[in-house]
Design an enzyme around this catalytic site. Structure first.
Site, PDB file in Angstrom:
ATOM      1  N   SER A  42       0.844  -1.179   0.000  1.00 40.12           N
ATOM      2  CA  SER A  42       0.000   0.000   0.000  1.00 40.12           C
ATOM      3  C   SER A  42       0.887   1.239   0.000  1.00 40.12           C
ATOM      4  O   SER A  42       2.107   1.131   0.055  1.00 40.12           O
ATOM      5  CB  SER A  42      -0.912   0.005   1.225  1.00 40.12           C
ATOM      6  OG  SER A  42      -0.132   0.316   2.371  1.00 40.12           O
ATOM      7  N   LYS A  43       0.216   2.380  -0.044  1.00 34.21           N
ATOM      8  CA  LYS A  43       0.943   3.648  -0.164  1.00 34.21           C
ATOM      9  C   LYS A  43       1.978   3.848   0.934  1.00 34.21           C
ATOM     10  O   LYS A  43       2.980   4.511   0.713  1.00 34.21           O
ATOM     11  CB  LYS A  43      -0.049   4.813  -0.131  1.00 34.21           C
ATOM     12  CG  LYS A  43      -0.598   5.133  -1.498  1.00 34.21           C
ATOM     13  CD  LYS A  43      -1.364   6.435  -1.457  1.00 34.21           C
ATOM     14  CE  LYS A  43      -2.233   6.567  -2.685  1.00 34.21           C
ATOM     15  NZ  LYS A  43      -3.478   7.267  -2.433  1.00 34.21           N
TER      16      LYS A  43
END
Ligand code: GLU
Length: 469
Positions: free
Chosen positions: A239-240
């Site tokens: 994820s980010k």
């Protein structure tokens, strides 16, 4: 064309994620290997979350990676009438029914079921209603079999089976009349004659529901290959917070599409111990059997290493094309009379790991006034070096062979006649030409700049020293 048909079916609710790009790549590769068809389908039935901007971002990402599609892009939002027809068919055949339960009622039932330790499953209140209730909003549910087993042979994960008992009477159409993913995906994969569905294993639990729908609709069931998710270094789903996850962010950070492709394919697929694959080799070697059962961990260092490899071995003319936007961002427009960009790249590609490094490294070639690094100038552009620089500029003016080899000889002869060592002239020339002491091989730099520009830069350095003295 064979009857092998594969598809990539992104939902346009954001950018093209590296995980999505890998799914697209696996589909693209298999289609190309088997002479099949690669379809692009945009799954935009969730009208509230789908945006045109995101569609464009996905198309741009696919194009940048060179994953051209043979058919599409098809938009599910154009196909609502088709879905409605199939919903109607299921209703008429008694394989689907109207459910009038409100969201609050369902929530209460869910809570009750949980409290009793059961699974939160639709209790079938509306399953056998004999009459329609006029004026009351309803969703449409699929009448799923209450018993039995739904099994399939996943091409990555092997035999998978689910007890039908655990599967709900799935909603296939919302109360506003829009259809639901698990339904549209079946209609589309069937009508688009998709032969194998390759997708992320986050969809694994949807597959038995979809198979039941294929069967109810009388469609042949495609084969499935569920690919493990990509994880971050802490083994949580990528994820980010692990860094950039958008494919285009990597372009902007100076990554080459071929490095990205090579990186993504290895993130879940292997062929012996090989690491470097050209696109042709991938098309030749790719098989679903090569996809691993365990998740790949995203490793930015490896991606950087691959990028450096592709820059080092890249065709300078092609790199030049890709470099232009980065140079323009830095205010450089390689003009016809400035040093030839291909030549510039040849001096830099050995060491640059990203296009940003390549662009930064190329800057000094295009500066009419080289910016001297302060420390470098303080050390290398001093009164002590002045006589050497003056003599060197003179010697260069008489030089004939301006190839790197010729320039090397010129330097050596200069050192002999002046009775100095290379270390007493090389670094000063370097700072005069490039502004810094770290630069490509000085013979190469001079060859690229050419005699006149080199002399001009030396003279400017001489003026600089004189002015300071
Ligand atoms: N639209 C789905 C997604 O973006 C893909 C579904 C599929 O591949 O079946 O996750």
């Amino acid at each position: 064309m064979s009857d092998i048909r594969l598809r990539f079916a992104p939902s346009p609710t954001g950018y093209l994620h590296v995980g999505g790009a890998r799914t697209a790549l696996f589909n693209w590769l298999l289609a190309h290997k088997l002479g099949g068809t690669f379809i692009l389908r945009i799954e935009d039935t969730d009208v509230a979350r789908s945006t045109e901007e995101s569609v464009n971002a996905i198309l741009e990402g696919m194009q940048w990676l060179g994953l051209e599609w043979d058919e599409g892009p098809f938009f599910q939002s154009d196909l609502f009438p088709v879905y409605r027809e199939y919903v109607q068919k299921l209703l008429e055949e008694g394989k689907a029914y109207r459910c009038y339960c409100t969201a609050e009622e369902l929530e209460k039932k869910r809570e009750l079921a949980m409290a009793q330790g059961g699974k939160p499953k639709y209790d079938g209140t509306c399953r056998d209603l004999s009459e329609e209730i006029p004026g009351k909003p309803y969703v449409i549910r699929f009448r799923a079999p209450a018993v039995g087993v739904t099994a399939f042979d996943d091409l990555v994960k092997g035999q998978i089976s689910f007890n039908n008992e655990e599967l709900d009477d799935l909603i296939i159409q919302r109360s506003d009349g829009t259809p639901i993913y698990n339904f549209t995906v079946v209609i589309d994969d069937a009508t688009m004659k998709v032969s194998t569905v390759i997708r992320g294993d986050d969809h694994l639990s949807n597959t038995p529901r979809q198979i039941l729908l294929y069967e109810a609709l009388g469609f042949p069931v495609p084969r499935f290959a569920h690919v493990p998710m990509i994880l971050g270094s802490d083994k949580a789903r990528l994820s980010k917070r692990h860094g950039a996850t958008s494919v285009m962010a990597y372009r902007d950070m100076g990554y080459l599409p071929e490095a990205m492709i090579n990186y993504l394919v290895r993130l879940g697929w292997s062929h012996g111990d090989d690491e470097i694959f050209s696109r042709e080799e991938l098309v030749d070697k790719f098989t679903l059997e090569g996809i691993g059962k365990s998740a790949g961990v995203f490793n930015p260092d490896k991606l950087l290493w691959l990028n450096a490899h592709y820059i080092k071995n890249g065709d300078p003319a092609r790199l030049a094309q890709l470099l232009l936007p980065f140079l323009r961002e830095r205010g450089v427009e390689p003009a016809a009379n400035a040093p030839d960009l291909d030549g510039v790249i040849i001096t830099l590609q050995e060491r640059a790991r990203t296009m940003l490094e390549l662009a930064d490294g190329a800057l000094f070639y295009y500066q009419s006034e080289v910016v001297y690094d302060e420390q470098a100038a303080a050390k290398q552009l001093t009164a002590a070096q002045l006589p050497n620089l003056v003599s060197f500029a003179k010697q260069l003016a008489t030089g004939g062979d301006m190839t790197p080899a010729g320039i090397e000889i010129l330097f050596k002869e200069f050192c002999v006649t002046q009775g100095i060592k290379m270390g007493q002239i090389g670094p000063s020339v370097r700072v005069a030409l490039c502004g810094v002491t770290t630069s490509p091989a000085i013979y190469d730099v001079i060859a690229v700049l050419g005699k006149d520009e080199t002399i001009r830069r030396l003279e400017r350095a001489i003026d600089f020293i004189t002015a300071r003295a």
